[in-house]
Design a protein around this motif. Structure first.
Motif, PDB file in Angstrom:
ATOM      1  N   HIS A 102       0.837  -1.209   0.000  1.00  0.00           N
ATOM      2  CA  HIS A 102       0.000   0.000   0.000  1.00  0.00           C
ATOM      3  C   HIS A 102       0.872   1.259   0.000  1.00  0.00           C
ATOM      4  O   HIS A 102       0.608   2.211  -0.759  1.00  0.00           O
ATOM      5  CB  HIS A 102      -0.934   0.008   1.211  1.00  0.00           C
ATOM      6  N   TYR A 143       0.359   3.153  -3.412  1.00  0.00           N
ATOM      7  CA  TYR A 143      -0.721   4.127  -3.262  1.00  0.00           C
ATOM      8  C   TYR A 143      -0.369   5.345  -2.403  1.00  0.00           C
ATOM      9  O   TYR A 143      -0.978   6.395  -2.583  1.00  0.00           O
ATOM     10  CB  TYR A 143      -1.959   3.432  -2.691  1.00  0.00           C
ATOM     11  N   THR A 144       0.557   5.209  -1.473  1.00  0.00           N
ATOM     12  CA  THR A 144       0.935   6.359  -0.657  1.00  0.00           C
ATOM     13  C   THR A 144       2.106   7.103  -1.290  1.00  0.00           C
ATOM     14  O   THR A 144       2.032   8.297  -1.569  1.00  0.00           O
ATOM     15  CB  THR A 144       1.293   5.922   0.774  1.00  0.00           C
ATOM     16  N   ASP A 172      -7.940   4.954  -8.486  1.00  0.00           N
ATOM     17  CA  ASP A 172      -7.517   4.247  -7.281  1.00  0.00           C
ATOM     18  C   ASP A 172      -8.723   3.624  -6.593  1.00  0.00           C
ATOM     19  O   ASP A 172      -9.875   3.964  -6.906  1.00  0.00           O
ATOM     20  CB  ASP A 172      -6.837   5.213  -6.309  1.00  0.00           C
ATOM     21  N   THR A 232     -11.672   3.247  -4.047  1.00  0.00           N
ATOM     22  CA  THR A 232     -12.514   4.298  -3.492  1.00  0.00           C
ATOM     23  C   THR A 232     -12.068   4.623  -2.073  1.00  0.00           C
ATOM     24  O   THR A 232     -11.976   3.735  -1.228  1.00  0.00           O
ATOM     25  CB  THR A 232     -13.986   3.845  -3.469  1.00  0.00           C
ATOM     26  N   GLU A 233     -11.787   5.868  -1.804  1.00  0.00           N
ATOM     27  CA  GLU A 233     -11.352   6.254  -0.462  1.00  0.00           C
ATOM     28  C   GLU A 233     -12.529   6.474   0.468  1.00  0.00           C
ATOM     29  O   GLU A 233     -12.606   5.901   1.533  1.00  0.00           O
ATOM     30  CB  GLU A 233     -10.488   7.527  -0.542  1.00  0.00           C
ATOM     31  N   HIS A 270     -14.569   4.655   4.888  1.00  0.00           N
ATOM     32  CA  HIS A 270     -13.264   4.789   4.239  1.00  0.00           C
ATOM     33  C   HIS A 270     -12.776   3.404   3.854  1.00  0.00           C
ATOM     34  O   HIS A 270     -12.674   2.517   4.703  1.00  0.00           O
ATOM     35  CB  HIS A 270     -12.290   5.452   5.214  1.00  0.00           C
ATOM     36  N   GLN A 271     -12.444   3.178   2.578  1.00  0.00           N
ATOM     37  CA  GLN A 271     -12.114   1.832   2.106  1.00  0.00           C
ATOM     38  C   GLN A 271     -10.889   1.250   2.801  1.00  0.00           C
ATOM     39  O   GLN A 271     -10.920   0.089   3.236  1.00  0.00           O
ATOM     40  CB  GLN A 271     -11.886   1.823   0.595  1.00  0.00           C
ATOM     41  N   VAL A 272      -9.809   2.000   2.910  1.00  0.00           N
ATOM     42  CA  VAL A 272      -8.594   1.455   3.514  1.00  0.00           C
ATOM     43  C   VAL A 272      -8.814   1.135   4.983  1.00  0.00           C
ATOM     44  O   VAL A 272      -8.403   0.073   5.469  1.00  0.00           O
ATOM     45  CB  VAL A 272      -7.401   2.417   3.330  1.00  0.00           C
TER      46      VAL A 272
END
Length: 325
Positions: free
Chosen positions: A96, A100-101, A115, A117-118, A127-129
């Motif tokens: 991740h 992504y970060t 990306d 969905t946040e 929040h997805q993560v």
């Protein structure tokens, strides 16, 4: 290779293990296994990790054999949990951060243009993560550890058959090739059950919130799904195994799920080299839903007419079958 619905996808159709082709294709089968077991491939990494766990991070079996469910067991329970938590953070968290970060690879080899969905109300905490981390760490690592403790205790006390390198070298090596086949069969059957509507709504829907997946999506499941998905390891109650095989089996279920949901097909190494990581075969399932319930090691989806190889023709066949139902 670009296509309208993908930012990037592998060239050619998705394939299954050619071991089951008829007539047999020996050259293609050898290439498949050579690719899937080469250095730094998933299976190679999982065998290395299983050996590391056994030789460096595993409580003595004598301590497990004499342990009772009291405070004396807490130390080795905690050690196994910490080991599994560390591996999850290392792979899911590491991928991740990388993709992504820090975005160290940009969009090279990225399946979806957008990306994961946040922010969305359909996720826990919106929040997805955070949703994915919650289900992975609270349920996934806990049930994984519980099953592992049960199996190690059974092995230590003679309730599960044992083998090792010296007892039967051929079987010891062959079992590494057989475990992915059994896992694929179990995954197909369990996955079809989880798509039964009542069970889907109660449990599997948690995982399918992730249409665009990320590393933390792989083990983001309801506890009911974790209990079903991870239960393929109980084959070791009947098949002579070593703890290294048990660890390898768990990593093929857990860490491989992280690999398979990264959202990038390959990890770029330098300017030209790359390393295959994700599973386009399963990415198609998250995109089209009613296809590819199994894994590529065993072509159950081909046998039961639910295979999508990513081609327009395959999608039309699936649409037609869905319409007929």
């Amino acid at each position: 290779m670009k296509e309208t619905i993908w930012h990037w996808r592998p060239p050619g159709p998705a394939e299954n293990n050619p071991l089951f082709l008829w007539p047999p294709d020996l050259a293609k089968t050898i290439r498949w296994y050579a690719t899937n077991w080469k250095p730094l491939s998933e299976y190679f990494v999982f065998v290395a990790l299983a050996c590391l766990s056994w030789f460096a991070f595993q409580p003595d079996l004598q301590a497990i054999r004499s342990a009772e469910l009291d405070g004396s067991s807490a130390k080795w329970f905690a050690m196994i949990y910490a080991r599994n938590l560390l591996y999850t953070l290392l792979f899911a968290g590491g991928f991740h951060l990388y993709f992504y970060t820090w975005r160290l690879q940009g969009t090279d080899y990225k399946y979806e243009q957008r990306d994961p969905t946040e922010l969305s109300s359909r996720f826990t905490f919106g929040h997805q993560v955070y949703d994915n981390m919650f289900w992975t760490l609270l349920s996934g690592v806990s049930i994984w550890t519980l099953y592992e403790i049960v199996l190690l205790w059974a092995v230590a006390n003679g309730h599960a058959p044992w083998t090792d390198w010296n007892t039967n070298t051929i079987w010891f090596c062959l079992l590494f090739l057989l475990i992915p086949l059994w896992l694929s069969l179990h995954f197909y059957v369990g996955h079809r059950v989880l798509h039964w509507k009542p069970l889907y709504l109660v449990s599997h829907a948690v995982h399918h919130r992730n249409v665009r997946t990320g590393p933390w999506s792989g083990l983001s499941m309801h506890p009911i799904e974790h209990a079903i998905y991870l239960s393929s390891v109980f084959i070791h109650f009947f098949v002579p195994s070593h703890p290294i095989h048990i660890f390898f089996h768990f990593y093929c279920l857990t860490i491989s799920a992280i690999y398979g949901h990264v959202g990038y097909d390959r990890l770029r190494i330098g300017k030209k080299a790359s390393l295959a990581i994700a599973h386009f075969h399963h990415q198609l399932h998250h995109r089209h839903f009613e296809c590819n319930y199994g894994a590529a090691e065993l072509p159950c989806d081909v046998w039961f007419n639910s295979f999508d190889d990513g081609s327009a023709q395959a999608r039309e066949r699936l649409k037609s079958r869905r319409y007929q139902r």
